[in-house]
Scaffold this motif. Structure first.
Motif, mmCIF file in Angstrom:
data_model
loop_
_atom_site.group_PDB
_atom_site.id
_atom_site.type_symbol
_atom_site.label_atom_id
_atom_site.label_comp_id
_atom_site.label_asym_id
_atom_site.label_seq_id
_atom_site.Cartn_x
_atom_site.Cartn_y
_atom_site.Cartn_z
ATOM 1 N N ASP A 28 1.106 -1.232 -0.105
ATOM 2 C CA ASP A 28 -0.109 -0.153 0.185
ATOM 3 C C ASP A 28 0.731 1.383 0.095
ATOM 4 O O ASP A 28 2.078 1.569 1.108
ATOM 5 C CB ASP A 28 -0.976 0.485 1.113
ATOM 6 N N GLN A 30 0.172 3.618 1.669
ATOM 7 C CA GLN A 30 0.530 4.702 2.713
ATOM 8 C C GLN A 30 1.548 3.523 3.675
ATOM 9 O O GLN A 30 1.424 4.395 5.338
ATOM 10 C CB GLN A 30 -0.551 4.727 3.352
ATOM 11 N N ASP A 34 -2.011 0.649 6.177
ATOM 12 C CA ASP A 34 -3.106 1.232 5.987
ATOM 13 C C ASP A 34 -3.852 -0.103 5.845
ATOM 14 O O ASP A 34 -5.106 0.260 5.004
ATOM 15 C CB ASP A 34 -2.482 1.843 4.882
ATOM 16 N N ASP A 36 -6.214 -3.074 5.433
ATOM 17 C CA ASP A 36 -7.397 -3.207 6.466
ATOM 18 C C ASP A 36 -7.855 -5.051 6.532
ATOM 19 O O ASP A 36 -7.537 -5.003 7.376
ATOM 20 C CB ASP A 36 -8.465 -2.420 6.112
ATOM 21 N N ARG A 100 -8.418 -4.253 0.455
ATOM 22 C CA ARG A 100 -9.312 -3.604 1.559
ATOM 23 C C ARG A 100 -8.674 -2.242 2.096
ATOM 24 O O ARG A 100 -7.821 -2.677 3.097
ATOM 25 C CB ARG A 100 -10.356 -3.427 2.196
ATOM 26 N N ASP A 101 -8.059 -1.114 1.694
ATOM 27 C CA ASP A 101 -7.315 -0.114 3.132
ATOM 28 C C ASP A 101 -8.425 0.294 3.889
ATOM 29 O O ASP A 101 -9.452 0.463 3.842
ATOM 30 C CB ASP A 101 -6.063 0.576 1.988
ATOM 31 N N LYS A 102 -7.395 0.930 4.686
ATOM 32 C CA LYS A 102 -8.126 1.567 5.786
ATOM 33 C C LYS A 102 -9.381 2.530 5.643
ATOM 34 O O LYS A 102 -9.868 3.116 6.247
ATOM 35 C CB LYS A 102 -7.237 2.012 7.476
ATOM 36 N N ALA A 103 -9.250 3.564 4.460
ATOM 37 C CA ALA A 103 -9.617 4.538 3.788
ATOM 38 C C ALA A 103 -11.058 3.660 3.054
ATOM 39 O O ALA A 103 -11.965 4.843 2.328
ATOM 40 C CB ALA A 103 -8.745 5.229 3.072
ATOM 41 N N GLY A 104 -11.032 2.681 3.164
ATOM 42 C CA GLY A 104 -12.267 1.641 1.843
ATOM 43 C C GLY A 104 -12.082 1.444 0.910
ATOM 44 O O GLY A 104 -12.914 1.023 0.039
ATOM 45 N N ASN A 105 -10.890 1.771 1.126
ATOM 46 C CA ASN A 105 -10.660 2.015 -1.285
ATOM 47 C C ASN A 105 -10.308 -0.056 -0.977
ATOM 48 O O ASN A 105 -9.726 -0.994 -0.649
ATOM 49 C CB ASN A 105 -9.006 2.080 -1.776
#
Length: 121
Positions: A28, A30, A34, A36, A100-105
């Protein structure tokens, strides 16, 4: 997240005691913190999702016991291991991996193919 290098067996004989190990690498921009979740679902030879489309979670925590059997914690390689069920359909399976990342992507799926063949004696 970015998914790459999926690993599944290409072909296995239908023996109910055998385990299927799946792995995929994830990064990721980030950083690893990051990420999830990493998971897969699979399509059976009949075109239906196995386990009613259940999302199987892969982990990168260095577990040596089933079902995760991940060799090294924190290396970006996520793993899951599961048995071949006695009533599994023979033919081509398709694994679809997601992250999925923590921003929901959510990533687009990465696919890998697997062939379950009759037991050869």
């Amino acid at each position: 997240p970015v998914l790459f290098n999926p690993q599944t067996p290409a072909r296995m004989e239908n023996r109910s005691q055998d385990q299927i190990q799946v792995n995929i690498s994830v990064s990721d921009p980030q950083g690893a913190a990051d990420i999830d979740s990493v998971y897969f679902k699979f399509l059976k030879p009949d075109g239906h999702f196995g386990a009613n489309g259940f999302h199987f979670l892969l982990l990168d925590e260095g577990h040596t016991e089933l079902p995760f059997r991940d060799e090294v914690a924190g290396d970006g390689r996520f793993s899951y291991n599961f048995p071949i069920l006695p009533d599994a359909l023979l033919g081509s399976y398709q694994f679809l991996f997601f992250s999925r990342d923590k921003a929901g992507n959510l990533t687009s799926p990465i696919t890998a193919l697997f062939e379950l063949v009759p037991l050869e004696r």
